[in-house]
Design an enzyme around this catalytic site. Structure first.
Site, mmCIF file in Angstrom:
data_model
loop_
_atom_site.group_PDB
_atom_site.id
_atom_site.type_symbol
_atom_site.label_atom_id
_atom_site.label_comp_id
_atom_site.label_asym_id
_atom_site.label_seq_id
_atom_site.Cartn_x
_atom_site.Cartn_y
_atom_site.Cartn_z
ATOM 1 N N HIS A 40 1.005 -1.047 0.034
ATOM 2 C CA HIS A 40 -0.085 0.131 0.076
ATOM 3 C C HIS A 40 0.816 1.154 -0.050
ATOM 4 C CE1 HIS A 40 -3.785 -2.204 1.777
ATOM 5 N NE2 HIS A 40 -3.311 -2.701 0.601
ATOM 6 N N GLU A 90 0.899 3.826 1.833
ATOM 7 C CA GLU A 90 1.265 4.402 3.193
ATOM 8 C C GLU A 90 2.222 3.347 3.776
ATOM 9 O OE1 GLU A 90 -3.384 4.300 3.211
ATOM 10 O OE2 GLU A 90 -1.847 3.340 2.330
#
Length: 158
Positions: free
Chosen positions: A87, A89
């Site tokens: 992801h 993040e």
């Protein structure tokens, strides 16, 4: 024209809108076939790291291999481990680790609300504010971030 007249004519975005705009640009590098996500981690109004969702460095991306989640018919927001990509993040946090950058008391700007896995990483990285453009179907992530005392803002008009 006087200096005051000039400064009154300049329209500048808020800091949150500025960094969210950058997160949208970062998302354009994504190789995910389902959702393009970008993240920017900021401290004291300075960008520390960025990340977008895609396969680990050196591995083929989903645009070449196809989407594992589509093939397995996995709904959005479930079974995050069954995915070729990291992801956005995660990639932003891992970039900080790779270059020895402390994320304590920083802000993460994301195009989407973090999932539970990213929420746990955000908590342990010491990030204390999350600003997102849109929600994501992960109530547990919202619960954990709230329990950890991390402010979560869903931006308007960005």
């Amino acid at each position: 024209m006087k200096k005051d007249e000039i400064s009154n004519k300049i329209s500048r975005p808020s800091w949150d809108n500025y960094f969210l705009s950058i997160s949208k640009l970062v998302a354009e590098r994504s190789t995910c076939l389902r959702r393009q996500v970008g993240a920017v981690i900021v401290k004291d109004k300075r960008i520390l790291t960025t990340g977008y969702n895609g396969a680990p460095s050196g591995l083929e991306h989903c645009d070449k291999t196809g989407c594992m989640r589509e093939k397995l018919n996995i709904p959005s927001g479930q079974r995050h481990e069954l995915c070729r990509a990291l992801h956005a993040e995660m990639n932003a946090i891992l970039q900080a680790a790779q270059y020895g950058i402390s994320l304590g008391k920083s802000i993460i700007y994301c195009t989407n609300q973090p999932c539970i896995i990213c929420a746990k990483m955000i908590i342990n990285a010491g990030i204390n504010r999350v600003v997102v453009l849109s929600n994501y179907p992960d109530e547990l992530a919202r619960k954990f971030l709230k329990e950890a005392g991390i402010e979560v803002i869903v931006a308007e008009n960005s």
